[in-house]
Design a protein around this motif. Structure first.
Motif, PDB file in Angstrom:
ATOM      1  N   THR A  95       2.424  17.073  26.490  1.00 59.14           N
ATOM      2  CA  THR A  95       3.038  17.623  27.025  1.00 59.14           C
ATOM      3  C   THR A  95       3.100  19.545  27.444  1.00 59.14           C
ATOM      4  O   THR A  95       3.389  18.914  25.977  1.00 59.14           O
ATOM      5  CB  THR A  95       3.751  16.949  28.728  1.00 59.14           C
ATOM      6  N   VAL A  96       3.022  20.070  27.363  1.00 56.52           N
ATOM      7  CA  VAL A  96       3.526  20.932  27.889  1.00 56.52           C
ATOM      8  C   VAL A  96       4.708  21.681  28.461  1.00 56.52           C
ATOM      9  O   VAL A  96       4.599  21.397  29.971  1.00 56.52           O
ATOM     10  CB  VAL A  96       2.665  22.433  27.218  1.00 56.52           C
ATOM     11  N   ALA A  97       5.888  21.938  28.298  1.00 52.41           N
ATOM     12  CA  ALA A  97       7.034  22.778  29.062  1.00 52.41           C
ATOM     13  C   ALA A  97       6.383  23.962  30.538  1.00 52.41           C
ATOM     14  O   ALA A  97       5.741  24.810  29.450  1.00 52.41           O
ATOM     15  CB  ALA A  97       7.561  22.913  29.314  1.00 52.41           C
ATOM     16  N   VAL A  98       6.681  24.043  31.238  1.00 56.02           N
ATOM     17  CA  VAL A  98       6.928  25.462  32.421  1.00 56.02           C
ATOM     18  C   VAL A  98       7.882  25.461  32.356  1.00 56.02           C
ATOM     19  O   VAL A  98       9.040  24.997  33.630  1.00 56.02           O
ATOM     20  CB  VAL A  98       5.582  24.842  33.622  1.00 56.02           C
ATOM     21  N   PRO A  99       8.542  26.557  31.969  1.00 54.17           N
ATOM     22  CA  PRO A  99       9.840  26.979  31.891  1.00 54.17           C
ATOM     23  C   PRO A  99      10.293  27.168  33.977  1.00 54.17           C
ATOM     24  O   PRO A  99       9.245  27.499  33.966  1.00 54.17           O
ATOM     25  CB  PRO A  99      10.710  28.588  30.976  1.00 54.17           C
ATOM     26  N   ARG A 100      11.077  27.209  33.428  1.00 54.05           N
ATOM     27  CA  ARG A 100      11.584  27.124  35.183  1.00 54.05           C
ATOM     28  C   ARG A 100      12.824  28.592  35.074  1.00 54.05           C
ATOM     29  O   ARG A 100      13.562  28.538  35.724  1.00 54.05           O
ATOM     30  CB  ARG A 100      12.290  25.803  36.222  1.00 54.05           C
ATOM     31  N   GLY A 101      13.475  28.818  34.260  1.00 58.74           N
ATOM     32  CA  GLY A 101      13.827  29.799  34.103  1.00 58.74           C
ATOM     33  C   GLY A 101      15.580  29.225  33.289  1.00 58.74           C
ATOM     34  O   GLY A 101      16.127  28.360  34.115  1.00 58.74           O
ATOM     35  N   ASP A 102      16.201  30.353  33.565  1.00 55.76           N
ATOM     36  CA  ASP A 102      17.855  30.091  33.855  1.00 55.76           C
ATOM     37  C   ASP A 102      18.708  30.346  35.150  1.00 55.76           C
ATOM     38  O   ASP A 102      19.540  31.042  35.624  1.00 55.76           O
ATOM     39  CB  ASP A 102      18.490  30.429  33.055  1.00 55.76           C
ATOM     40  N   SER A 124      14.617  20.941  38.628  1.00 54.43           N
ATOM     41  CA  SER A 124      13.684  20.622  37.264  1.00 54.43           C
ATOM     42  C   SER A 124      13.184  21.164  36.207  1.00 54.43           C
ATOM     43  O   SER A 124      11.782  21.974  37.352  1.00 54.43           O
ATOM     44  CB  SER A 124      14.242  19.122  37.245  1.00 54.43           C
ATOM     45  N   GLU A 125      12.532  21.186  34.786  1.00 46.24           N
ATOM     46  CA  GLU A 125      11.618  21.982  34.295  1.00 46.24           C
ATOM     47  C   GLU A 125      10.557  20.692  34.490  1.00 46.24           C
ATOM     48  O   GLU A 125      10.608  19.903  34.185  1.00 46.24           O
ATOM     49  CB  GLU A 125      12.173  22.517  32.770  1.00 46.24           C
ATOM     50  N   PRO A 126       9.294  21.749  35.399  1.00 48.99           N
ATOM     51  CA  PRO A 126       8.022  20.933  35.339  1.00 48.99           C
ATOM     52  C   PRO A 126       8.010  20.898  33.605  1.00 48.99           C
ATOM     53  O   PRO A 126       7.805  21.959  33.127  1.00 48.99           O
ATOM     54  CB  PRO A 126       7.193  21.237  36.478  1.00 48.99           C
ATOM     55  N   ARG A 127       6.333  20.337  33.755  1.00 48.55           N
ATOM     56  CA  ARG A 127       5.555  20.110  32.622  1.00 48.55           C
ATOM     57  C   ARG A 127       4.367  19.803  33.148  1.00 48.55           C
ATOM     58  O   ARG A 127       3.409  19.530  34.520  1.00 48.55           O
ATOM     59  CB  ARG A 127       6.152  18.934  31.894  1.00 48.55           C
ATOM     60  N   GLY A 162      -5.236  18.058  23.013  1.00 47.74           N
ATOM     61  CA  GLY A 162      -4.882  18.694  21.373  1.00 47.74           C
ATOM     62  C   GLY A 162      -4.198  20.113  21.008  1.00 47.74           C
ATOM     63  O   GLY A 162      -2.966  20.399  19.519  1.00 47.74           O
ATOM     64  N   ALA A 163      -4.399  21.159  21.792  1.00 46.47           N
ATOM     65  CA  ALA A 163      -3.962  22.463  21.434  1.00 46.47           C
ATOM     66  C   ALA A 163      -3.080  23.030  22.158  1.00 46.47           C
ATOM     67  O   ALA A 163      -2.672  24.187  21.869  1.00 46.47           O
ATOM     68  CB  ALA A 163      -5.594  23.073  21.442  1.00 46.47           C
ATOM     69  N   GLY A 164      -2.878  22.195  23.438  1.00 43.98           N
ATOM     70  CA  GLY A 164      -1.760  22.540  24.159  1.00 43.98           C
ATOM     71  C   GLY A 164      -1.679  23.273  25.138  1.00 43.98           C
ATOM     72  O   GLY A 164      -1.173  24.116  25.818  1.00 43.98           O
ATOM     73  N   VAL A 165      -3.275  23.592  25.852  1.00 40.44           N
ATOM     74  CA  VAL A 165      -3.539  24.109  26.350  1.00 40.44           C
ATOM     75  C   VAL A 165      -3.713  23.237  28.392  1.00 40.44           C
ATOM     76  O   VAL A 165      -3.660  21.581  28.335  1.00 40.44           O
ATOM     77  CB  VAL A 165      -4.897  23.748  26.230  1.00 40.44           C
ATOM     78  N   ALA A 166      -2.875  23.421  29.102  1.00 38.29           N
ATOM     79  CA  ALA A 166      -2.407  22.866  30.451  1.00 38.29           C
ATOM     80  C   ALA A 166      -3.930  21.947  30.578  1.00 38.29           C
ATOM     81  O   ALA A 166      -4.491  23.147  30.765  1.00 38.29           O
ATOM     82  CB  ALA A 166      -1.642  23.385  31.315  1.00 38.29           C
ATOM     83  N   ILE A 167      -3.802  21.276  31.477  1.00 42.34           N
ATOM     84  CA  ILE A 167      -4.398  20.359  32.341  1.00 42.34           C
ATOM     85  C   ILE A 167      -4.602  20.678  33.590  1.00 42.34           C
ATOM     86  O   ILE A 167      -4.058  19.632  34.402  1.00 42.34           O
ATOM     87  CB  ILE A 167      -4.622  18.632  31.949  1.00 42.34           C
ATOM     88  N   VAL A 168      -4.841  21.793  34.098  1.00 41.24           N
ATOM     89  CA  VAL A 168      -4.327  22.674  35.629  1.00 41.24           C
ATOM     90  C   VAL A 168      -5.257  21.956  36.594  1.00 41.24           C
ATOM     91  O   VAL A 168      -5.238  22.468  37.848  1.00 41.24           O
ATOM     92  CB  VAL A 168      -4.139  24.102  35.256  1.00 41.24           C
TER      93      VAL A 168
END
Length: 388
Positions: free
Chosen positions: A58-65, A257-260, A265-271
């Motif tokens: 998985t890769v994070a989708v930052p929610r920001g601060d 919360s922070e989605p993912r 394997g290359a960190g490409v999001a499975i959209v």
């Protein structure tokens, strides 16, 4: 002979040791593969849908601060006996109802809680549509009628060579792709195994070479089309889908919360179906869409794009469910009634006229049975009408 026996014994020992080493080295991949094979097992499906990081990278989708955008409470909505029975029959894991942006009903089932980040499945496609509309308005992409290979040259010479962006948005690419989640030999099941083993989704997409209809001539639900939209966006911007989704959609919403995203394997999001977030955060997104792209006084998604993408424009069969640009329009839809939809009972139901948003997550093994989807829509319509 004795020498040969000793030699053979050493060879066998070396093979056993090699197998142990390989098994240890590939342990995580093997564990993920086992998870994928049992992903939809009746005794594991609920837990699995809340723990997708055990099956996939998985890769994070930052929610920001920034601060969390509150979802205020409204007058409580009591569910009828019919709706209560549907909740059980449909194996819902959560049900959340917003009226005018206020929570009038929220509950969690089958051992899940408000903190569970549930897999979106194809609800993610509607997020991709929203992001695409933002980038189109910003000029990163020229036209819906541009060929996908203009932005994703890796697809030249594949089944997608000759398809336009509009084709993939409407699921009319004509690409042959087996979407049967219950068949271990299907393309969608093969895709899951590729991801579990850390394979590359772009390579998988580029491996398809066959089409069965003219471009734009026939609607056929092909999840791979949505990955191509992601390839177009990445090619047009030079940025990752996770970063763009974070900046353009997620951060402005003020999620809890922070989605993912499930990734390859290359960190490409499975959209096409790999978004992971809480029910309340799905509701924030859906409410923004219901408000024609506005949220906290800001226009996040262009209103004209939402109007364009949530009407039935794809050539679906008469009398059947309609499809826009990664949004569904149910049979007999009233003005402003549309939905996001994912396998096993995930829904973002939106009724703009009544100002109602309904989010469900579920683990319904009967989701493909005849009449199940129409019954789900009818139950959500009854909930929307009960808020009057």
């Amino acid at each position: 002979m004795r020498t040969f026996g000793k030699w053979l014994g050493r060879v066998l020992l070396m093979l056993v040791l090699a197998a142990v080493v390989v098994g240890f080295w590939k342990r995580e991949q093997i564990q993920r593969l086992i998870f994928v094979v049992t992903l939809f097992d009746a005794d594991r499906i609920v837990e699995n849908f809340s723990n997708m990081e055990s099956a996939f990278l998985t890769v994070a989708v930052p929610r920001g601060d920034g601060p969390v955008t509150p979802l205020p409470a409204g007058p409580p909505l009591e569910m009828s006996a019919e709706i209560s029975a549907w909740i059980v029959d449909a194996d819902l894991t959560s049900l959340l109802v917003l009226k005018r942006g206020e929570v009038v009903f929220e509950d969690y089932y089958l051992g899940t809680t408000a903190d569970d980040q549930r897999i979106s499945w194809s609800l993610a496609k509607s997020f991709v549509s929203a992001l695409f509309g933002v980038l189109l308005e910003e000029g990163a992409i020229g036209s819906l009628d541009d060929p996908v290979t203009q932005y994703a040259p890796k697809l030249a010479g594949t089944a997608y060579d000759g398809a336009t962006i509009r084709n993939v948005l409407q699921m009319t690419s004509g690409v042959v792709f087996d979407e049967d989640y219950l068949d271990q030999r299907s393309d969608i099941q093969r895709m899951g195994r590729v991801l579990a083993l850390g394979g590359l989704m772009d390579d998988f997409t580029a491996s398809f070479t066959e089409i069965d209809a003219g471009r734009g001539a026939r609607w056929n639900y092909v999840s791979l089309d949505t990955h191509v939209i992601g390839m177009v966006i990445r090619g047009a911007t030079g940025r990752s889908m996770a970063d763009l989704m974070s900046e353009k959609i997620i951060v402005p919403l003020g999620l809890e919360s922070e989605p993912r995203f499930v990734s390859d394997g290359a960190g490409v999001a499975i959209v096409l179906g790999g978004l992971i977030m809480t029910t309340r955060d799905y509701a924030r997104f859906a409410q923004m869409i219901a408000q024609n792209g506005q949220w906290n006084g800001r226009q996040i998604v262009p209103a004209d794009w939402i109007a364009q993408t949530t009407v039935a424009s794809a050539p679906t069969e008469a009398g059947q469910i309609g499809y826009g640009y990664q949004w569904w329009i149910p049979v007999g839809a009233e003005t402003g009634e549309f939905l996001g939809r994912g396998i096993y009972g995930q829904y973002l139901y939106i009724d703009q006229v009544r100002d109602v948003v309904i989010v469900t997550t579920a683990a319904d093994l009967q989701f493909r049975e005849p009449g199940v989807h129409r019954n789900n829509v009818e139950m959500m319509r009854k909930i929307a009408r009960a808020t009057q």
